[in-house]
Design a protein around this motif. Sequence first.
Motif, PDB file in Angstrom:
ATOM      1  N   THR A  69       0.835  -1.206   0.000  1.00 36.94           N
ATOM      2  CA  THR A  69       0.000   0.000   0.000  1.00 36.94           C
ATOM      3  C   THR A  69       0.874   1.263   0.000  1.00 36.94           C
ATOM      4  O   THR A  69       2.107   1.174  -0.079  1.00 36.94           O
ATOM      5  N   SER A  71       1.986   3.104   2.251  1.00 35.69           N
ATOM      6  CA  SER A  71       3.087   3.103   3.236  1.00 35.69           C
ATOM      7  C   SER A  71       4.308   2.355   2.701  1.00 35.69           C
ATOM      8  O   SER A  71       5.444   2.697   3.050  1.00 35.69           O
ATOM      9  N   THR A 146      -4.006  13.917   4.028  1.00 39.34           N
ATOM     10  CA  THR A 146      -5.312  13.269   4.160  1.00 39.34           C
ATOM     11  C   THR A 146      -5.903  13.406   5.559  1.00 39.34           C
ATOM     12  O   THR A 146      -7.117  13.318   5.730  1.00 39.34           O
ATOM     13  N   ASP A 171       5.126  12.745  -1.155  1.00 40.23           N
ATOM     14  CA  ASP A 171       3.998  11.812  -0.989  1.00 40.23           C
ATOM     15  C   ASP A 171       2.785  12.451  -1.653  1.00 40.23           C
ATOM     16  O   ASP A 171       2.368  13.540  -1.263  1.00 40.23           O
ATOM     17  N   GLN A 196      -5.744   3.427  -3.829  1.00 37.28           N
ATOM     18  CA  GLN A 196      -7.122   3.407  -3.287  1.00 37.28           C
ATOM     19  C   GLN A 196      -7.778   4.770  -3.127  1.00 37.28           C
ATOM     20  O   GLN A 196      -8.787   4.880  -2.455  1.00 37.28           O
ATOM     21  N   LYS A 197      -7.177   5.814  -3.717  1.00 37.29           N
ATOM     22  CA  LYS A 197      -7.764   7.149  -3.517  1.00 37.29           C
ATOM     23  C   LYS A 197      -8.351   7.630  -4.846  1.00 37.29           C
ATOM     24  O   LYS A 197      -9.464   7.252  -5.177  1.00 37.29           O
TER      25      LYS A 197
HETATM   26  N1  PLP Z   1       0.352   9.039   2.869  1.00 36.01           N
HETATM   27  C1  PLP Z   1      -0.857   9.605   2.805  1.00 36.01           C
HETATM   28  C2  PLP Z   1      -0.968  11.060   2.490  1.00 36.01           C
HETATM   29  C3  PLP Z   1      -2.004   8.844   3.038  1.00 36.01           C
HETATM   30  O1  PLP Z   1      -3.211   9.408   2.974  1.00 36.01           O
HETATM   31  C4  PLP Z   1      -1.864   7.476   3.328  1.00 36.01           C
HETATM   32  C5  PLP Z   1      -3.050   6.654   3.607  1.00 36.01           C
HETATM   33  O2  PLP Z   1      -4.141   7.118   3.793  1.00 36.01           O
HETATM   34  C6  PLP Z   1      -0.581   6.932   3.380  1.00 36.01           C
HETATM   35  C7  PLP Z   1       0.511   7.735   3.140  1.00 36.01           C
HETATM   36  C8  PLP Z   1      -0.384   5.498   3.713  1.00 36.01           C
HETATM   37  O3  PLP Z   1      -0.976   4.691   2.757  1.00 36.01           O
HETATM   38  P1  PLP Z   1      -1.563   3.240   3.103  1.00 36.01           P
HETATM   39  O4  PLP Z   1      -2.571   3.405   4.186  1.00 36.01           O
HETATM   40  O5  PLP Z   1      -2.158   2.842   1.779  1.00 36.01           O
HETATM   41  O6  PLP Z   1      -0.424   2.394   3.499  1.00 36.01           O
END
Ligand code: PLP
Length: 370
Positions: A69, A71, A146, A171, A196-197
Amino acid sequence: MHNLLDSITDVLLMGPGPSAVHPEVYKALARPTLGHLDSEFIAIMDQTKEHMRWLMNTKNALTFPISGTGSAGMETCFVNLVEPGDSVLVLVNGVFGKRMVEVASRLGAQVDTVDAMWGMPIDIVDVRAALKKKAYKIVALVHAETSTGVLNPVQEIAAEVGRTEALFLLDSVTGLGGIPVKVDEWRVDAFYSGTQKCLSVPPGLAPASLSARAHEVLNARKKPVPNWYLDVSLLTSYWEGAKRAYHHTAPINMIYGLYQGLLLLRAEGQEAAFARHREAHLQFVEGIEEMGLSMLVPKESRLPMLNAVVVPEGVDEAAVRARLRQEYHIEIGAGLGPLAGAIWRVGLMGYTARPENVTRVLNALRGCLS
Ligand code: PLP
């Protein structure tokens, strides 16, 4: 035997992600799984990289999705570029900036921060002052925070970082596909996003890109990358070149999904997709203000795809969210950290960002609050 999947109901995903998946993406995910070194699949990989470059506005050769994901994208960027003792500056105004500090610190970096209040953008004056005081190897920024709904001034920050020798790490997990991302113009050296966004794809991949300069830094490391799975110098043997070699078994069907999500965006066009997100946001804010509610973030720094609404005094925010989910089959998000209990986070991302969904969530909120 009872199958729990049979009882999943269709929930309208209007939280901070995941967002609604496009029906064509669901179809793509259900295509037959090919072998990870099958020539037909390699053609899909190559096209996926090309479509990613288009959306990121980059010519970077090292542009491919990381298995994992958002992260995993964050970890990849830091773990490949940071060596113990390196100085890293992280610009923090929410959860994900804080997570960058944690990730870089665990790798032994000397981390400094420029902080802004949650709900406010990073102040360029503070960035300038920090960059004057000390030389950094990496400056890291969250484009679309977010956790608060803030759009950070990426262009101005990019210009400041560009006056130094530092690598620029960005990011845009929440931004990509919903607002412009200009990896080459902003001279971003390490970039990652998530599926997923605003890409209308389920969670599972982190589209990423490294500049030629970042690649040089990676090649010049004193010690090998401490994480085998995310080592870009090993991953390239699978993602690049005429002959591909096994590194790990790629999540084949997720790559079909990303490929399809990107194709849909190509058919729609970047400007049209950004306009769709912007219009959904403006429709939402108008409805919220008509109800007498207010937005957390000042108008000029609002993200279109993540709307932080201030919870009115005396309202049980968790009860409203529970009712939205149970009665109206809509999921919205809660506030995090210092904003827990104070805001709702309403996502208008990807396939969710359509006028009928905005009308539906506004009517549902009206129903809950009346
Ligand atoms: N960075 C931002 C700005 C995010 O919104 C998110 C998740 O919502 C992440 C990193 C981490 O992504 P994930 O939860 O898909 O690992």
